[in-house]
Design a protein around this motif. Structure first.
Motif, PDB file in Angstrom:
ATOM      1  N   ALA A   1      15.471  13.277   9.410  1.00  0.00           N
ATOM      2  CA  ALA A   1      16.056  14.109   8.353  1.00  0.00           C
ATOM      3  C   ALA A   1      15.989  15.579   8.727  1.00  0.00           C
ATOM      4  CB  ALA A   1      15.314  13.863   7.044  1.00  0.00           C
ATOM      5  N   GLU A   2      14.847  15.973   9.321  1.00  0.00           N
ATOM      6  CA  GLU A   2      14.650  17.367   9.681  1.00  0.00           C
ATOM      7  C   GLU A   2      15.659  17.821  10.741  1.00  0.00           C
ATOM      8  OE1 GLU A   2      11.090  17.843  11.833  1.00  0.00           O
ATOM      9  OE2 GLU A   2      11.855  19.732  12.586  1.00  0.00           O
ATOM     10  N   VAL A   3      15.901  16.940  11.718  1.00  0.00           N
ATOM     11  CA  VAL A   3      16.864  17.300  12.754  1.00  0.00           C
ATOM     12  C   VAL A   3      18.249  17.489  12.157  1.00  0.00           C
ATOM     13  CG1 VAL A   3      18.110  16.337  14.701  1.00  0.00           C
ATOM     14  CG2 VAL A   3      15.665  16.353  14.701  1.00  0.00           C
ATOM     15  N   ALA A   4      18.632  16.602  11.251  1.00  0.00           N
ATOM     16  CA  ALA A   4      19.968  16.721  10.664  1.00  0.00           C
ATOM     17  C   ALA A   4      20.119  18.053   9.937  1.00  0.00           C
ATOM     18  CB  ALA A   4      20.218  15.554   9.715  1.00  0.00           C
TER      19      ALA A   4
ATOM     20  N   THR B   1       0.824  -1.208   0.000  1.00  0.00           N
ATOM     21  CA  THR B   1       0.000   0.000   0.000  1.00  0.00           C
ATOM     22  C   THR B   1       0.851   1.247   0.000  1.00  0.00           C
ATOM     23  OG1 THR B   1      -1.448  -1.316   1.377  1.00  0.00           O
ATOM     24  CG2 THR B   1      -2.034   0.985   1.080  1.00  0.00           C
ATOM     25  N   TYR B   2       1.918   1.219   0.789  1.00  0.00           N
ATOM     26  CA  TYR B   2       2.698   2.437   1.003  1.00  0.00           C
ATOM     27  C   TYR B   2       4.022   2.392   0.270  1.00  0.00           C
ATOM     28  CZ  TYR B   2      -0.682   3.575   4.566  1.00  0.00           C
ATOM     29  OH  TYR B   2      -1.849   3.869   5.208  1.00  0.00           O
ATOM     30  N   LEU B   3       4.043   1.793  -0.913  1.00  0.00           N
ATOM     31  CA  LEU B   3       5.321   1.667  -1.622  1.00  0.00           C
ATOM     32  C   LEU B   3       5.814   3.034  -2.090  1.00  0.00           C
ATOM     33  CD1 LEU B   3       7.435  -0.211  -2.541  1.00  0.00           C
ATOM     34  CD2 LEU B   3       6.231  -0.567  -4.657  1.00  0.00           C
ATOM     35  N   LEU B   4       4.922   3.847  -2.628  1.00  0.00           N
ATOM     36  CA  LEU B   4       5.336   5.170  -3.124  1.00  0.00           C
ATOM     37  C   LEU B   4       5.838   6.069  -2.002  1.00  0.00           C
ATOM     38  CD1 LEU B   4       5.602   7.010  -5.535  1.00  0.00           C
ATOM     39  CD2 LEU B   4       3.294   7.814  -5.099  1.00  0.00           C
ATOM     40  N   PRO B   5       5.126   6.176  -0.846  1.00  0.00           N
ATOM     41  CA  PRO B   5       5.698   6.963   0.258  1.00  0.00           C
ATOM     42  C   PRO B   5       7.064   6.475   0.716  1.00  0.00           C
ATOM     43  CG  PRO B   5       3.396   6.597   0.656  1.00  0.00           C
ATOM     44  CD  PRO B   5       3.736   5.804  -0.555  1.00  0.00           C
ATOM     45  N   VAL B   6       7.289   5.158   0.681  1.00  0.00           N
ATOM     46  CA  VAL B   6       8.613   4.656   1.072  1.00  0.00           C
ATOM     47  C   VAL B   6       9.680   5.189   0.133  1.00  0.00           C
ATOM     48  CG1 VAL B   6      10.003   2.582   1.225  1.00  0.00           C
ATOM     49  CG2 VAL B   6       7.764   2.613   2.240  1.00  0.00           C
ATOM     50  N   GLN B   7       9.374   5.167  -1.181  1.00  0.00           N
ATOM     51  CA  GLN B   7      10.338   5.695  -2.151  1.00  0.00           C
ATOM     52  C   GLN B   7      10.590   7.181  -1.900  1.00  0.00           C
ATOM     53  OE1 GLN B   7      11.657   3.993  -4.843  1.00  0.00           O
ATOM     54  NE2 GLN B   7      10.701   2.055  -4.333  1.00  0.00           N
TER      55      GLN B   7
ATOM     56  N   MET C   1      -3.689  -0.733  10.911  1.00  0.00           N
ATOM     57  CA  MET C   1      -2.234  -0.613  10.952  1.00  0.00           C
ATOM     58  C   MET C   1      -1.761   0.728  10.392  1.00  0.00           C
ATOM     59  SD  MET C   1      -0.050  -2.912  11.976  1.00  0.00           S
ATOM     60  CE  MET C   1       1.309  -2.823  10.829  1.00  0.00           C
ATOM     61  N   ASP C   2      -2.648   1.492   9.781  1.00  0.00           N
ATOM     62  CA  ASP C   2      -2.200   2.648   9.001  1.00  0.00           C
ATOM     63  C   ASP C   2      -1.539   3.712   9.865  1.00  0.00           C
ATOM     64  OD1 ASP C   2      -3.445   2.036   6.245  1.00  0.00           O
ATOM     65  OD2 ASP C   2      -5.023   1.621   7.686  1.00  0.00           O
ATOM     66  N   GLY C   3      -2.082   3.930  11.066  1.00  0.00           N
ATOM     67  CA  GLY C   3      -1.468   4.902  11.956  1.00  0.00           C
ATOM     68  C   GLY C   3      -0.039   4.543  12.300  1.00  0.00           C
ATOM     69  N   HIS C   4       0.194   3.251  12.504  1.00  0.00           N
ATOM     70  CA  HIS C   4       1.555   2.809  12.809  1.00  0.00           C
ATOM     71  C   HIS C   4       2.506   3.138  11.662  1.00  0.00           C
ATOM     72  CE1 HIS C   4      -0.042  -0.396  15.810  1.00  0.00           C
ATOM     73  NE2 HIS C   4      -0.047   0.806  16.306  1.00  0.00           N
TER      74      HIS C   4
ATOM     75  N   PHE D   1       6.757   6.880   9.068  1.00  0.00           N
ATOM     76  CA  PHE D   1       7.220   7.946   8.169  1.00  0.00           C
ATOM     77  C   PHE D   1       7.562   9.205   8.958  1.00  0.00           C
ATOM     78  CE2 PHE D   1       4.627   5.572   4.949  1.00  0.00           C
ATOM     79  CZ  PHE D   1       5.728   5.052   4.331  1.00  0.00           C
ATOM     80  N   ILE D   2       6.752   9.488   9.993  1.00  0.00           N
ATOM     81  CA  ILE D   2       7.038  10.690  10.791  1.00  0.00           C
ATOM     82  C   ILE D   2       8.413  10.581  11.441  1.00  0.00           C
ATOM     83  CG2 ILE D   2       6.349  11.966  12.845  1.00  0.00           C
ATOM     84  CD1 ILE D   2       3.511  11.494  12.134  1.00  0.00           C
TER      85      ILE D   2
END
Lengths: 171, 101
Positions: free
Chosen positions: B72-75, A138-144, B57-60, B65-66
């Motif tokens: 990256a933001e800290v660096a 599902t999240y392949l694009l965000p991972v890229q 599972m989506d929130g996890h 990603f956060i």
């Protein structure tokens, strides 16, 4: 029992977050941030997000706070008199605090009334297998995109911290 | 007493507010940066709580990603602060007023 742990951990987290803001010493602020992040990781454990709790400790407590401490000690900006807050700042902070309390109160009264106990909801099973499956389907694009973002961040840090010989006069 | 979704959301809001007050009140750029991190973490608490109570599972994955973006933001942010200190010899926000007026 879970309620008791929730109150202990959340008190710990909020107290350390307050210490981040109100500490005079920057190093102490960074260490309080570390404690607050560990508290958030324990809240994640209560929510059955074990992998995220471990990642929180690794990434935030291990890398980010260490970087903060390194920069604080590198720059060495301790000392100097700290000016008192301006009156307008104090007044606006007080108003914002009242607004926050009112918002939380109305949220508490009329918000989502989810009083179900966690024992009644079966955990979705946040295992590594599920993470991998979601991240690569599902999240392949965000991972890229995130990978590309990391590359750009690395390049940006190199450009920012390198001294270029011919560019000094432009600055 | 049962700990429900509201408890976690209130905890998240309080943490976010503390971070926001830190950004408003403090004058040291590094401490302001720490408070920004605190706000990011507060939002992750809300995401994980929603995810847990709605059994998804989506929130996890979002928190995943956060975490990456925050690293990256800290660096980058700390590199900017170091570059700023090299040129101006200060990181207090009231002395960094080159863009004022």
């Amino acid at each position: 029992m879970a309620a008791l742990f929730f109150y202990i951990f959340s008190t710990f987290t909020v107290a350390s977050a307050l210490a981040v803001v109100f500490n005079k010493n920057t190093v102490a602020s960074a260490l309080a941030l570390l404690m607050s992040l560990v508290g958030v990781a324990s809240i994640f454990v209560l929510l059955d997000a074990f992998l995220l709790a471990a990642l929180m400790v690794f990434v935030y407590a291990g890398a980010v706070v260490a970087l903060f401490l390194f920069i604080v000690m590198l720059l060495d900006v301790q000392g100097g008199v700290r000016k008192p807050f301006k009156k307008i700042t104090i007044a606006s902070s007080g108003i914002a605090l009242v607004l926050l309390a009112l918002g939380l109160y109305s949220f508490w009264k009329s918000g989502a009334q989810t009083t179900a106990e966690l024992g009644q909801i079966v955990p979705v099973g946040a295992t590594l297998k599920n993470y991998g499956e979601l991240l690569f389907t599902t999240y392949l694009l965000p991972v890229q995109i995130v990978g590309f973002l990391l590359l750009i961040a690395m390049l940006g840090v190199i450009v920012l911290s390198k001294k270029f010989e011919g560019l000094e006069d432009i600055k | 007493m049962i700990v429900g979704l509201n408890h976690y959301l209130v905890l998240s809001a309080v943490l976010f507010a503390i971070g926001f007050f830190g950004v408003l009140l403090r004058k040291n750029t590094l401490v302001i940066y720490m408070c920004l991190e605190l706000m990011l973490v507060a939002s992750t608490v809300a995401l994980v709580a929603f995810s847990r109570y709605n059994n998804t599972m989506d929130g996890h994955v979002f928190v995943f990603f956060i975490l990456t973006v925050a690293a990256a933001e800290v660096a980058v942010g700390l590199a900017i602060i170091v570059a700023l200190f090299r040129r101006r010899q200060t990181i207090q926000v009231e002395e960094l007023n080159a863009l004022k007026n």
